[in-house]
Design an enzyme around this catalytic site. Sequence first.
Site, PDB file in Angstrom:
ATOM      1  N   GLY A  62      27.330 -26.245   1.789  1.00 40.98           N
ATOM      2  CA  GLY A  62      26.076 -26.949   2.024  1.00 40.98           C
ATOM      3  C   GLY A  62      25.134 -26.792   0.849  1.00 40.98           C
ATOM      4  CB  SER A  63      21.562 -27.576   0.582  1.00 48.19           C
ATOM      5  OG  SER A  63      21.117 -26.822   1.690  1.00 48.19           O
ATOM      6  CE  LYS A 107      14.513 -25.464   2.242  1.00 48.08           C
ATOM      7  NZ  LYS A 107      14.311 -26.615   3.065  1.00 48.08           N
ATOM      8  N   GLY A 152      22.242 -22.255   1.828  1.00 56.24           N
ATOM      9  CA  GLY A 152      23.249 -21.260   1.437  1.00 56.24           C
ATOM     10  C   GLY A 152      22.617 -19.917   1.093  1.00 56.24           C
ATOM     11  CD  GLU A 194      33.346 -23.458  -2.639  1.00 54.21           C
ATOM     12  OE1 GLU A 194      32.803 -24.037  -3.594  1.00 54.21           O
ATOM     13  OE2 GLU A 194      34.387 -22.788  -2.759  1.00 54.21           O
TER      14      GLU A 194
END
Length: 546
Positions: A267-268, A270, A272, A289
């Site tokens: 994901g993003s 932010k 993550g 990732e």
Amino acid sequence: MIARAARLSVARRHLSARYLSTRAERVLAAVNLPTDGGEIAGVYDGSWKGSGPAQVSKCPATGEVLAHVRTGTVKETEETIRKTKEAGKAIRAMPAPKRGEVIRQMREALASKVGELGDLVSLEMGKIKSEGKGEVQEAVDICDYATGLSRSMAGRVLPSERPNHVIYEIPNPLGVVGILTAFNFPVAVHVRDFATNMAIAMAAGNACLWKPAPSTPLCAIAVTKLLTPILEKNGLPGAAMSLVCGDVDVGKSIVASRDVDLLSFTGSEKVGQIVAVEVQKRSGKVLLELGGNNAAIVDKDADLDLALQAVLFAAVGTAGQRCTTTRRLFLHKSIASKFLSRLLPLYDSDKLPVGDPLNPKTLIGPMHSQGGVTSYMKTLEGIKSRGGQVLTKRSGPIDNVTGFKEGSGGNWVWPTVVRLKADDPSWKEETFAPILQVAEFDTLEEAIELNNSVPQGLSSSLFTNSIRSMGQWLGPEGSDCGITNINVGTSGAEIGAAFGGNKSTGWGRESGGDAWHQYVRWSAATVNYSDKMPLAQGVDFGFGSS
Ligand code: NAD
């Protein structure tokens, strides 16, 4: 009570009218998903259930509501984690090559539905038909790989400094792998991201629990419905591959659970970063990732035909919504205007047909969400307000997308190219949209410095015919990314190599290579087959056996 009444009324409303278009009905029916507008259960732990809030799956091309999915509550999530953990005992007890055989059967099931699942990806996520199919093919490929891996996940035998001793490094299953995925690869991450995690995790002897992105639950449900009967046919509990559709609360409870031995998050940056801290608080294991901000460098000696094709696909494909999308383009001063004079007309021409992602001729599909359109607009406005320049004739929202009977409630924008100032903050951020940022350079050193000057470190490409430049790019002074291609675009990785990014992309590795090492717990075992008790490093503890 109120919530239940509201739910019933929603369900009745959906049952009372046939509101699915023929287009959507065909795609959903082909993967055995309901087409009658009734609610779909979004939790699987051996049986299907769900009593959390309803999640709406919308077609990004038309805005059509495809289904309402009943998500899991936090309590149901915890119960599913418990069942997944229990199922993990059955998985780890099965010999690895037998697990490989189960994965081979899953591979066959996925391969038999590449077209159908691919169309579902196109319908629900919005990527074009060949990319939808490609995503499912990637899931097939990773199952192949994991099947082979099940017979070769080797530990090591090491020499000991002590006589008649031997050291083993042994991989054993972890238990439960929690898989939290992003919207843009709903099958691979969903199916790709999910499959890259699931297949390797299961080959390594783990059970999996999947929480897909809230906007792509149907891809996850279809894959789970396709694959879990295979577990059961092979005497394994369905909960070995469980699913909880849900939003942030479900994600948070999976992240917080000590029973989730590896948390694989796609994901993003932010989110993550939040996830990483939460997993660290319980001293857990995390695989990240996250977002990319990928650059392609076209040097003075590059084959421009080749670079043009690669940059176009990597910048425009998936409407700019791949983690590996080319977002920054650095052109050598001597070829910059020539390259742009070929690239920009393509952006403005009908050679990139816009339209229904299910139409095989379409090359530009919709953005996945209105949120994506908003961030595209915000980034463009920001760049312009800071003195940047839009180089394509077309940019901004696309007003009329023809070819839909259902009207145009979709999320459409023109892929665009912009030139911006060297200190523009946009260089450093991933805007998950089809905006390609361009600048020029004099020397390869300068281009590499630009490539490495952002927080993210996922994918990068150098276009050159010079073997010296190749060495420079791949060596210690070269690209700092997890993917460092030469004469290949930034997006479209194969599964054979370990996939992942460095720096704020999270350092995770999935798929091939040694990525499976992350899905096991390693132990070092020193075995003494002598009749003495020598100590390492020659330590003498006074009992005379060294
Ligand atoms: P996102 O971060 O918004 O959401 C990802 C997942 O996290 C979703 O399932 C979401 O429900 C869940 N989530 C949100 N908040 C959470 C929280 N506090 N705790 C636990 N879970 C939470 O990402 P997105 O918008 O769905 O996906 C786009 C992003 O994913 C882009 O940045 C893209 O680059 C990245 N991505 C990276 C890779 C990679 O391999 N590096 C692959 C695909 C996508």
